[in-house]
Scaffold this motif. Structure first.
Motif, PDB file in Angstrom:
ATOM      1  N   LEU A   7       0.836  -1.202   0.000  1.00  0.00           N
ATOM      2  CA  LEU A   7       0.000   0.000   0.000  1.00  0.00           C
ATOM      3  C   LEU A   7       0.872   1.253   0.000  1.00  0.00           C
ATOM      4  O   LEU A   7       0.598   2.233  -0.696  1.00  0.00           O
ATOM      5  N   SER A   8       1.949   1.169   0.784  1.00  0.00           N
ATOM      6  CA  SER A   8       2.882   2.285   0.862  1.00  0.00           C
ATOM      7  C   SER A   8       3.525   2.556  -0.497  1.00  0.00           C
ATOM      8  O   SER A   8       3.677   3.706  -0.908  1.00  0.00           O
ATOM      9  N   LYS A   9       3.883   1.508  -1.217  1.00  0.00           N
ATOM     10  CA  LYS A   9       4.494   1.669  -2.547  1.00  0.00           C
ATOM     11  C   LYS A   9       3.484   2.249  -3.534  1.00  0.00           C
ATOM     12  O   LYS A   9       3.809   3.134  -4.323  1.00  0.00           O
ATOM     13  N   LEU A  10       2.268   1.740  -3.476  1.00  0.00           N
ATOM     14  CA  LEU A  10       1.233   2.261  -4.376  1.00  0.00           C
ATOM     15  C   LEU A  10       0.948   3.736  -4.070  1.00  0.00           C
ATOM     16  O   LEU A  10       0.772   4.549  -4.977  1.00  0.00           O
ATOM     17  N   PHE A  11       0.930   4.057  -2.775  1.00  0.00           N
ATOM     18  CA  PHE A  11       0.706   5.447  -2.373  1.00  0.00           C
ATOM     19  C   PHE A  11       1.847   6.330  -2.873  1.00  0.00           C
ATOM     20  O   PHE A  11       1.629   7.453  -3.313  1.00  0.00           O
ATOM     21  N   ALA A  12       3.066   5.794  -2.843  1.00  0.00           N
ATOM     22  CA  ALA A  12       4.220   6.543  -3.350  1.00  0.00           C
ATOM     23  C   ALA A  12       4.041   6.842  -4.839  1.00  0.00           C
ATOM     24  O   ALA A  12       4.371   7.938  -5.299  1.00  0.00           O
ATOM     25  N   LEU A  13       3.505   5.873  -5.580  1.00  0.00           N
ATOM     26  CA  LEU A  13       3.265   6.111  -7.009  1.00  0.00           C
ATOM     27  C   LEU A  13       2.210   7.194  -7.208  1.00  0.00           C
ATOM     28  O   LEU A  13       2.311   8.023  -8.107  1.00  0.00           O
TER      29      LEU A  13
END
Lengths: 116, 132
Positions: free
Chosen positions: B96-102
């Protein structure tokens, strides 16, 4: 057709809101503007979309025990003060530079999250 | 405490410029507050509610809210909220954190390209409502 676009927009806003707890306005504001609403009306109407979705998402997160009211409590008053200060500062700042600074900070934060 | 106040001011300020107010508090909670991604998202949602309620009330009194269209959108969003919340739990904090970063990359690039959009008379910079 127009109603179908509203349904798609609402669905996308709901998904983003539930998934990230943010980001719904990124979908609704441009779509409402595309439908001919002036910027102020688009932002105001966007709130009418996002606020109930946020109540629902927040309720789900609380119900799942993801956070408590206590976690958020410390941010509420400073946040409201910040919003009032933001409104006061707004006409005194150059918006374009804020957009640029915000953009750079957000990209740095994104990098940190991606690498962490 | 100073960080909290600055994050609040930043969120209020950026929100009043039509920028991602949600992003700034979430980033603060994640990067500086040491919160887990899902917990930070929940706090962000609760933080938004009183500000949104107040703004909605004020905008509504000025007749700026198109309730019919707005509530139609919201109704369509309700089932997708459940899907999003389920997906958030399924993915877990790391993904989720990676997707949020995108998502942040998209927001950041959009902000840096704001110069061209500023010429548009319907640019969000003219508004005073919080945006997420």
């Amino acid at each position: 057709m127009k109603h179908l676009r509203f349904l798609w927009t609402g669905a996308a806003a709901g998904l983003l809101n539930g998934l990230f707890g943010a980001g719904g306005g990124m979908v609704t504001v441009p779509m409402l503007e595309k439908d001919g609403l002036p910027a102020q009306q688009a932002h105001a109407t966007s709130l009418a979309v996002i606020a109930p979705l946020s109540v629902l998402s927040g309720g789900c997160y609380l119900w799942q025990g993801r956070m408590t009211f206590g976690d958020a409590w410390g941010f509420l008053l400073p946040g409201l003060v910040g919003a009032v200060l933001g409104g006061w500062l707004l006409p005194r700042l150059k918006a374009l530079w804020l957009h640029r600074i915000f953009g750079i900070l957000i990209l740095i934060a994104a990098g940190r999250l991606l690498l962490s | 405490m100073i960080g909290t106040i600055l994050a609040g001011i930043g969120s209020g300020l950026l929100g009043s410029l039509g920028m991602g107010a949600g992003a700034i508090l979430l980033v603060y909670l994640r990067v500086f507050g040491g919160m887990e991604q899902i917990q930070a998202q929940g706090v962000n949602l609760l933080f938004f509610l009183p500000i949104a309620g107040l703004s909605l009330f004020l905008h509504s009194r000025k007749g700026l809210v198109q309730w019919k269209n707005g509530l139609l959108c919201a109704a369509a969003g309700i089932p997708m909220v459940f899907a999003g919340v389920w997906l958030a739990g399924y993915l877990g904090g790391v993904w989720l954190s990676k997707l949020f970063a995108l998502l942040l990359v998209y927001i950041g690039v959009r902000e840096l390209r704001m110069k061209e959009e500023k010429k548009n008379p319907s640019s969000p910079g003219q508004d005073s409502s919080p945006s997420r």
